[in-house]
Design a protein around this motif. Structure first.
Motif, mmCIF file in Angstrom:
data_model
loop_
_atom_site.group_PDB
_atom_site.id
_atom_site.type_symbol
_atom_site.label_atom_id
_atom_site.label_comp_id
_atom_site.label_asym_id
_atom_site.label_seq_id
_atom_site.Cartn_x
_atom_site.Cartn_y
_atom_site.Cartn_z
ATOM 1 N N SER A 76 35.590 48.622 39.657
ATOM 2 C CA SER A 76 37.035 48.796 39.732
ATOM 3 C C SER A 76 37.319 50.183 40.275
ATOM 4 O O SER A 76 36.403 50.998 40.440
ATOM 5 N N VAL A 77 38.572 50.465 40.553
ATOM 6 C CA VAL A 77 38.956 51.797 41.017
ATOM 7 C C VAL A 77 38.889 52.754 39.833
ATOM 8 O O VAL A 77 39.502 52.519 38.795
ATOM 9 N N THR A 78 38.127 53.807 40.004
ATOM 10 C CA THR A 78 37.980 54.817 38.957
ATOM 11 C C THR A 78 38.272 56.189 39.561
ATOM 12 O O THR A 78 38.475 56.329 40.764
ATOM 13 N N GLY A 79 38.286 57.189 38.719
ATOM 14 C CA GLY A 79 38.451 58.553 39.205
ATOM 15 C C GLY A 79 39.877 58.903 39.553
ATOM 16 O O GLY A 79 40.826 58.505 38.857
ATOM 17 N N THR A 80 40.034 59.628 40.646
ATOM 18 C CA THR A 80 41.319 60.213 41.030
ATOM 19 C C THR A 80 42.460 59.206 41.061
ATOM 20 O O THR A 80 43.574 59.496 40.623
ATOM 21 N N TYR A 81 42.193 58.009 41.573
ATOM 22 C CA TYR A 81 43.261 57.036 41.797
ATOM 23 C C TYR A 81 43.456 56.057 40.633
ATOM 24 O O TYR A 81 44.363 55.228 40.687
ATOM 25 N N GLN A 82 42.645 56.136 39.625
ATOM 26 C CA GLN A 82 42.670 55.111 38.573
ATOM 27 C C GLN A 82 44.038 54.957 37.924
ATOM 28 O O GLN A 82 44.538 53.839 37.757
ATOM 29 N N SER A 83 44.681 56.062 37.569
ATOM 30 C CA SER A 83 45.968 55.981 36.879
ATOM 31 C C SER A 83 47.100 55.535 37.796
ATOM 32 O O SER A 83 48.174 55.151 37.330
ATOM 33 N N ARG A 84 46.858 55.566 39.097
ATOM 34 C CA ARG A 84 47.877 55.168 40.075
ATOM 35 C C ARG A 84 47.613 53.780 40.635
ATOM 36 O O ARG A 84 48.259 53.370 41.599
ATOM 37 N N THR A 85 46.660 53.076 40.046
ATOM 38 C CA THR A 85 46.230 51.779 40.593
ATOM 39 C C THR A 85 46.552 50.641 39.639
ATOM 40 O O THR A 85 46.343 50.743 38.435
ATOM 41 N N ILE A 86 47.083 49.557 40.195
ATOM 42 C CA ILE A 86 47.207 48.300 39.460
ATOM 43 C C ILE A 86 46.420 47.259 40.252
ATOM 44 O O ILE A 86 46.518 47.193 41.489
ATOM 45 N N ASP A 87 45.605 46.490 39.551
ATOM 46 C CA ASP A 87 44.640 45.611 40.207
ATOM 47 C C ASP A 87 44.766 44.213 39.600
ATOM 48 O O ASP A 87 44.317 43.963 38.490
ATOM 49 N N PHE A 88 45.398 43.303 40.342
ATOM 50 C CA PHE A 88 45.656 41.953 39.856
ATOM 51 C C PHE A 88 44.477 41.031 40.187
ATOM 52 O O PHE A 88 44.032 40.971 41.324
ATOM 53 N N CYS A 89 44.004 40.298 39.188
ATOM 54 C CA CYS A 89 43.000 39.263 39.399
ATOM 55 C C CYS A 89 43.433 38.038 38.606
ATOM 56 O O CYS A 89 43.435 38.054 37.367
ATOM 57 N N ALA A 90 43.840 36.996 39.304
ATOM 58 C CA ALA A 90 44.319 35.788 38.640
ATOM 59 C C ALA A 90 43.171 35.090 37.919
ATOM 60 O O ALA A 90 42.031 35.079 38.393
ATOM 61 N N LYS A 91 43.487 34.495 36.782
ATOM 62 C CA LYS A 91 42.481 33.776 36.016
ATOM 63 C C LYS A 91 41.850 32.678 36.870
ATOM 64 O O LYS A 91 42.539 31.866 37.463
ATOM 65 N N GLY A 92 40.530 32.680 36.936
ATOM 66 C CA GLY A 92 39.810 31.658 37.686
ATOM 67 C C GLY A 92 39.626 31.950 39.160
ATOM 68 O O GLY A 92 38.941 31.180 39.851
ATOM 69 N N ASP A 93 40.207 33.047 39.668
ATOM 70 C CA ASP A 93 40.070 33.380 41.079
ATOM 71 C C ASP A 93 38.605 33.727 41.366
ATOM 72 O O ASP A 93 38.096 34.746 40.887
ATOM 73 N N PRO A 94 37.898 32.916 42.143
ATOM 74 C CA PRO A 94 36.470 33.152 42.350
ATOM 75 C C PRO A 94 36.159 34.366 43.203
ATOM 76 O O PRO A 94 35.016 34.821 43.238
ATOM 77 N N VAL A 95 37.154 34.907 43.899
ATOM 78 C CA VAL A 95 36.922 36.084 44.742
ATOM 79 C C VAL A 95 36.826 37.351 43.891
ATOM 80 O O VAL A 95 36.052 38.257 44.195
ATOM 81 N N CYS A 96 37.595 37.419 42.805
ATOM 82 C CA CYS A 96 37.588 38.630 41.980
ATOM 83 C C CYS A 96 37.057 38.405 40.571
ATOM 84 O O CYS A 96 36.843 39.369 39.828
ATOM 85 N N GLU A 97 36.852 37.165 40.166
ATOM 86 C CA GLU A 97 36.346 36.865 38.825
ATOM 87 C C GLU A 97 34.969 36.217 38.932
ATOM 88 O O GLU A 97 34.835 35.129 39.506
#
Length: 214
Positions: free
Chosen positions: A166-187
């Motif tokens: 996932s996005v960590t470090g400098t940008y972490q608090s400025r990042t929102i990262d959506f992954c839909a339940k069951g989405d095989p690309v991100c899950e």
């Protein structure tokens, strides 16, 4: 589990899933707006900034940020299944931010990435997408001096999440990262192909998050 590249093509092909065309914003460069929205579309995704994510997110941002002027930029890259596609987007996005910052020193940025486009944004913020579906090694990163100009990072169906990253470090608090339940690309282990096409529903939430960071 690594998702076959043919699945990425299938999930991002809009023609067979009943998507309809919407009016899209006009992408522009070198406009000294308050906020520049740079969006990297998903693999084979139609639309100016991206029919599923970029265009609806930009429209939602226009409604949320009524006191700010907005411009948009569609990251110029193939968004196909070639081995260098994400790397080309990575280089173009970083070059765009650097060029805009030189011309418009008071401008801030909202970075938007969907699917392969999320790989592009990940790489540009220093998080490698190498090994992910349609990912690539990092070829460029936003310079440290320009990091404060990035107000928010909005990611959807981010392939690195299937690898436990996932996005960590400098940008972490400025990042929102959506992954839909069951989405095989991100899950990892996801089996709902259509879930990858449903991120338009998250446009308003993403814009609300960004508005809180501007």
């Amino acid at each position: 589990m690594r998702i076959p590249l043919c699945l990425a093509a299938l999930t991002l092909t809009a023609g067979g899933v009943g998507l309809t065309t919407i009016d899209a914003p006009t992408a522009s460069a070198a406009t000294c707006s308050d906020i520049d929205v740079a969006a990297a579309r998903g693999t084979f995704e139609p639309g100016t900034l991206g029919l599923i994510v970029g265009d609806p997110v930009f429209s939602a941002l226009q409604k949320k940020l009524t006191g700010k002027s907005l411009s948009s930029y569609a990251v110029n890259y193939p968004a196909d299944l070639s081995a260098t596609s994400a790397a080309q987007g990575n280089a173009d996005l970083v070059n765009h931010v650097k060029a805009q910052a030189a011309v418009c020193p008071n401008q801030r940025f909202i970075l938007v990435g969907y699917s392969q486009g999320a790989n592009v944004v990940d790489n540009s913020t220093g998080i490698s997408s190498d090994g992910a579906v349609v990912g690539s090694p990092i070829v460029a990163t936003i310079p440290a001096a320009l990091e404060p100009k990035v107000a928010a990072v909005l990611l959807f169906g981010n392939p690195i999440r299937a690898l436990g990253r996932s996005v960590t470090g400098t940008y972490q608090s400025r990042t929102i990262d959506f992954c839909a339940k069951g989405d095989p690309v991100c899950e990892n282990g996801g089996d709902d192909v259509l879930a990858h096409l449903g991120y338009t529903a998250d446009a308003d939430a993403a814009a609300t998050f960004a508005a809180g960071k501007v």
